[in-house]
Design a protein around this motif. Structure first.
Motif, PDB file in Angstrom:
ATOM      1  N   UNK A  26     -35.058 -31.658  39.882  1.00 22.10           N
ATOM      2  CA  UNK A  26     -35.847 -32.875  39.619  1.00 22.10           C
ATOM      3  C   UNK A  26     -36.308 -32.920  38.168  1.00 22.10           C
ATOM      4  N   UNK A  27     -36.752 -31.759  37.663  1.00 20.34           N
ATOM      5  CA  UNK A  27     -37.277 -31.705  36.294  1.00 20.34           C
ATOM      6  C   UNK A  27     -36.179 -31.909  35.257  1.00 20.34           C
ATOM      7  N   UNK A  28     -34.978 -31.416  35.589  1.00 17.67           N
ATOM      8  CA  UNK A  28     -33.856 -31.541  34.649  1.00 17.67           C
ATOM      9  C   UNK A  28     -33.561 -32.989  34.290  1.00 17.67           C
ATOM     10  N   UNK A  29     -33.856 -33.856  35.260  1.00 14.90           N
ATOM     11  CA  UNK A  29     -33.577 -35.284  35.020  1.00 14.90           C
ATOM     12  C   UNK A  29     -34.480 -35.826  33.923  1.00 14.90           C
ATOM     13  N   UNK A  30     -35.642 -35.171  33.758  1.00 11.52           N
ATOM     14  CA  UNK A  30     -36.610 -35.682  32.765  1.00 11.52           C
ATOM     15  C   UNK A  30     -36.404 -35.071  31.379  1.00 11.52           C
ATOM     16  N   UNK A  31     -35.750 -33.935  31.301  1.00 11.18           N
ATOM     17  CA  UNK A  31     -35.563 -33.309  29.986  1.00 11.18           C
ATOM     18  C   UNK A  31     -35.078 -31.874  30.121  1.00 11.18           C
ATOM     19  N   UNK A  32     -34.948 -31.225  28.958  1.00  9.45           N
ATOM     20  CA  UNK A  32     -34.406 -29.869  28.933  1.00  9.45           C
ATOM     21  C   UNK A  32     -35.426 -28.865  29.494  1.00  9.45           C
ATOM     22  N   UNK A  33     -34.979 -27.975  30.370  1.00  9.42           N
ATOM     23  CA  UNK A  33     -35.907 -26.963  30.912  1.00  9.42           C
ATOM     24  C   UNK A  33     -35.318 -25.555  30.792  1.00  9.42           C
ATOM     25  N   UNK A  34     -36.223 -24.573  30.700  1.00 11.37           N
ATOM     26  CA  UNK A  34     -35.861 -23.168  30.797  1.00 11.37           C
ATOM     27  C   UNK A  34     -36.686 -22.593  31.942  1.00 11.37           C
ATOM     28  N   UNK A 130     -30.660 -13.284  38.954  1.00 15.68           N
ATOM     29  CA  UNK A 130     -29.213 -13.435  39.140  1.00 15.68           C
ATOM     30  C   UNK A 130     -28.903 -14.247  40.389  1.00 15.68           C
ATOM     31  N   UNK A 131     -29.730 -14.062  41.411  1.00 14.37           N
ATOM     32  CA  UNK A 131     -29.515 -14.854  42.633  1.00 14.37           C
ATOM     33  C   UNK A 131     -29.753 -16.335  42.329  1.00 14.37           C
ATOM     34  N   UNK A 132     -30.854 -16.628  41.612  1.00 10.49           N
ATOM     35  CA  UNK A 132     -31.151 -18.038  41.306  1.00 10.49           C
ATOM     36  C   UNK A 132     -30.057 -18.654  40.438  1.00 10.49           C
ATOM     37  N   UNK A 133     -29.626 -17.919  39.394  1.00 11.71           N
ATOM     38  CA  UNK A 133     -28.603 -18.474  38.498  1.00 11.71           C
ATOM     39  C   UNK A 133     -27.325 -18.765  39.286  1.00 11.71           C
ATOM     40  N   UNK A 134     -26.946 -17.829  40.160  1.00 11.80           N
ATOM     41  CA  UNK A 134     -25.727 -18.033  40.949  1.00 11.80           C
ATOM     42  C   UNK A 134     -25.901 -19.217  41.903  1.00 11.80           C
ATOM     43  N   UNK A 135     -27.087 -19.339  42.465  1.00  9.97           N
ATOM     44  CA  UNK A 135     -27.306 -20.442  43.410  1.00  9.97           C
ATOM     45  C   UNK A 135     -27.228 -21.791  42.681  1.00  9.97           C
ATOM     46  N   UNK A 140     -23.631 -26.759  41.436  1.00 11.19           N
ATOM     47  CA  UNK A 140     -23.084 -27.521  40.289  1.00 11.19           C
ATOM     48  C   UNK A 140     -24.136 -27.808  39.214  1.00 11.19           C
ATOM     49  N   UNK A 141     -25.147 -26.940  39.134  1.00 11.71           N
ATOM     50  CA  UNK A 141     -26.109 -27.041  38.036  1.00 11.71           C
ATOM     51  C   UNK A 141     -25.799 -25.861  37.122  1.00 11.71           C
ATOM     52  N   UNK A 142     -25.234 -26.153  35.993  1.00 14.02           N
ATOM     53  CA  UNK A 142     -24.800 -25.070  35.113  1.00 14.02           C
ATOM     54  C   UNK A 142     -25.994 -24.224  34.692  1.00 14.02           C
ATOM     55  N   UNK A 143     -25.867 -22.926  34.861  1.00  9.51           N
ATOM     56  CA  UNK A 143     -26.995 -22.071  34.487  1.00  9.51           C
ATOM     57  C   UNK A 143     -26.521 -20.700  34.012  1.00  9.51           C
ATOM     58  N   UNK A 144     -27.403 -20.030  33.311  1.00  9.67           N
ATOM     59  CA  UNK A 144     -27.054 -18.756  32.679  1.00  9.67           C
ATOM     60  C   UNK A 144     -28.182 -17.758  32.916  1.00  9.67           C
ATOM     61  N   UNK A 145     -27.841 -16.551  33.329  1.00  8.62           N
ATOM     62  CA  UNK A 145     -28.836 -15.498  33.548  1.00  8.62           C
ATOM     63  C   UNK A 145     -29.217 -14.870  32.202  1.00  8.62           C
ATOM     64  N   UNK A 146     -30.513 -14.786  31.929  1.00 14.82           N
ATOM     65  CA  UNK A 146     -30.970 -14.143  30.688  1.00 14.82           C
ATOM     66  C   UNK A 146     -31.834 -12.933  31.038  1.00 14.82           C
ATOM     67  N   UNK A 181     -26.382 -25.141  29.725  1.00 17.09           N
ATOM     68  CA  UNK A 181     -27.045 -25.317  31.022  1.00 17.09           C
ATOM     69  C   UNK A 181     -28.436 -24.719  31.014  1.00 17.09           C
ATOM     70  N   UNK A 182     -28.895 -24.347  32.217  1.00 13.18           N
ATOM     71  CA  UNK A 182     -30.272 -23.872  32.356  1.00 13.18           C
ATOM     72  C   UNK A 182     -30.345 -22.359  32.213  1.00 13.18           C
ATOM     73  N   UNK A 183     -31.288 -21.888  31.391  1.00 13.48           N
ATOM     74  CA  UNK A 183     -31.498 -20.447  31.275  1.00 13.48           C
ATOM     75  C   UNK A 183     -32.367 -19.988  32.441  1.00 13.48           C
ATOM     76  N   UNK A 184     -31.923 -18.968  33.161  1.00 15.59           N
ATOM     77  CA  UNK A 184     -32.761 -18.371  34.213  1.00 15.59           C
ATOM     78  C   UNK A 184     -33.167 -16.989  33.701  1.00 15.59           C
ATOM     79  N   UNK A 185     -34.422 -16.893  33.295  1.00 11.04           N
ATOM     80  CA  UNK A 185     -34.887 -15.785  32.465  1.00 11.04           C
ATOM     81  C   UNK A 185     -35.748 -14.815  33.272  1.00 11.04           C
TER      82      UNK A 185
END
Ligand code: ADP
Ligand code: ASP
Ligand code: MG
Length: 459
Positions: A26-34, A130-135, A140-146, A181-185
């Motif tokens: 939902x937040x991604x629709x409004x702007x960039x998030x980490x 890692x679980x969240x990034x994979x999920x 289909x929400x591009x994301x990257x584990x940091x 995509x989204x950083x999952x930190x």
């Protein structure tokens, strides 16, 4: 840019992780998030418990390990189909194997240093992220584990490391330059210059969120948890506690330092520096407005903002006529305590009683007493110090608020309310900021003290 941090309760199981993924979407629709995450609820405690048992050669560590394994395996089982989950299942399995090996190592050498403990605790955040990034990717929400242990730089004070902001900010900016995509930190974890894993102190993922927020000059730092915001007191103790819509950075710092665990006290440091507002939100009730923590906030009319409480403290009391009028005595005492790496939460000195009273975590108090008895043995022999005593099972209660400054009568009300409820006070301190009055009482009086003060000041 917005940094969103989700605590352990928000990612406690597969269902909660899915819920958080929905909030992120939902937040991604409004702007960039980490996104910054904690370990799944209970996992850090289990990792500590397993390490302590393994160190003592207690096979019970295997049971803790099984619990850790099943929490993650169940979450993965819930979130992924047999097919889509193949690669993440393999990753998680390998890391749980590594954790098992590390704990076996601890059992064999019967030693778990703070440095090893940091490494062991780091598994919690690495697994949840890692679980969240994979999920997210599976949705289909591009994301990257940091892995923050490759980004946030600290000194080597294991368990409670100090952040090197300059290097950390520059690393954060570098990583985000090429972020797709989204950083999952991972929250909580960091590393020294040599790449040795460190941690930022319990509850430290909030702090991580603020470090990334400040590094990226984000517009806002959101801390998502399991309550509607910062409440006027601990809701588990004071049933009538209510959400405070806006509080200042200083109030938030005081409340959290004195036990309101909804936010880690250090979180405010990077946020103040860059003047970034922090908002506390509830993952189970995302439409609730939450609490804004910022520099300039709308003031409420109550004389105090909140009441917080630190559990399990002890008083070390140093008494003696010979201390009166001798310059440097307090500094000697504090110096010896600091050299022993013991943190003093509160100090009060009463000249008529010729005493200095130090309040600290109960787990450190006996050591403090022993250190002082040994380092001040000459003063004790010469009767300058009459005795060093220890009182256990106490709490510190703090009433906090910006409106307290310059308002007379607050201490009077505090003491009469506690007095009417037959609650004895063992020490008192007020900071010169006048934003806080703290008293020490018995642990058994906690609920009575908090509810009666809440009633007197806020209801
Ligand atoms: P998270 O897992 O999201 O980091 P924490 O357990 O660290 O969450 O912090 C949230 C908890 O803090 C709440 O569930 C609440 O019980 C407790 N808490 C204590 N004092 C306060 C307070 N003044 N306001 C809000 N929550 C508080
Ligand atoms: N997982 C860590 C802890 O339990 C950090 C955090 O949750 O903020 O302390
Ligand atoms: Mg927390």
């Amino acid at each position: 840019m917005k940094i969103m941090k989700f605590g352990g309760s928000s990612v406690a199981n597969g269902e909660r992780i899915k819920n958080v993924a929905g909030i992120i979407q939902d937040e991604m629709k409004k702007g960039h998030v980490g996104v910054v995450l904690s370990a799944m609820k209970g996992v850090t405690n289990l990792l500590i418990s397993a390490s302590e048992k393994a160190e003592k050669g207690n096979k019970g560590f295997l049971k803790d390990l099984e619990e850790i394994e099943s929490k993650h395996e169940e979450a993965v089982g819930y979130l992924f189909s047999a097919d889509s989950g193949k690669s993440i299942k393999e990753k998680i399995k390998n890391q749980l194997h590594e954790l098992r090996d590390v704990l076996h190592g601890v059992e064999l050498i019967k030693e778990c240093s703070k440095r090893s403990m940091d490494f062991i605790m780091s598994f919690g955040e690495k697994l949840s992220c890692q679980i969240m990034a994979a999920y997210l990717n599976s949705q289909k929400i591009e994301s990257q584990f940091i892995d923050s242990s490759k980004v946030v730089r600290t000194d080597n004070t294991h368990g409670n490391a100090s952040v090197n902001f300059e290097v950390s900010y520059s690393n954060i900016q570098e990583i985000f330059k090429s972020m797709k995509g989204i950083a999952v930190i991972t929250g909580f974890i960091a590393s020294t210059e040599d790449g040795i894993t460190t941690t930022l102190g319990r509850n430290g993922s909030d702090y991580t969120a603020a470090i990334y927020g400040a590094g990226l000059n984000s517009e806002i730092i959101e801390i998502w948890t399991d309550v509607d915001g910062v409440l006027s007191s601990d809701p588990r103790v004071v049933k009538s506690a209510f959400v405070v819509p806006e509080i200042s950075y200083e109030e938030a710092m005081e409340l959290s330092y004195f036990g309101a665990e909804v936010i880690h006290p250090y979180t405010m440091i990077p946020a103040v520096d860059k003047n970034i507002p922090i908002v506390i939100k509830n993952t189970l009730n995302p439409s609730a407005p939450g609490t804004v923590i910022a520099k300039d906030v709308k003031r409420h009319n109550n004389v105090i903002t909140g009441i917080a409480c630190i559990d399990d403290v002890a008083i070390v009391n140093i008494e003696g006529g010979g201390m009166m009028g001798i310059p440097g005595m307090a500094s000697r005492i504090l110096d010896e305590i600091a050299k022993a790496s013991i943190n003093i939460i509160m100090i009060s000195q009463a000249s008529s009683e010729h005493s200095i009273c130090l309040v600290m975590k109960q787990s450190e108090a006996l050591k403090a007493k022993e250190v002082l008895e040994s380092k001040l043995k000459d003063e004790i022999r010469h009767k300058m110090i009459h005795q060093i005593s220890l009182r256990t099972d106490h709490i510190i209660i703090a009433v906090i608020g910006e409106n307290m400054r310059g308002t007379p009568g607050i201490s009077g009300k505090l003491f009469s309310s506690l007095g009417e409820n037959e609650i004895n006070i063992y020490a008192i301190a007020q900071g010169s900021s006048e934003r806080n009055i703290s008293v020490v009482a018995l642990k058994k009086d906690k609920e009575k003290a908090l509810t009666s003060l809440h009633k007197a000041f806020l209801e």
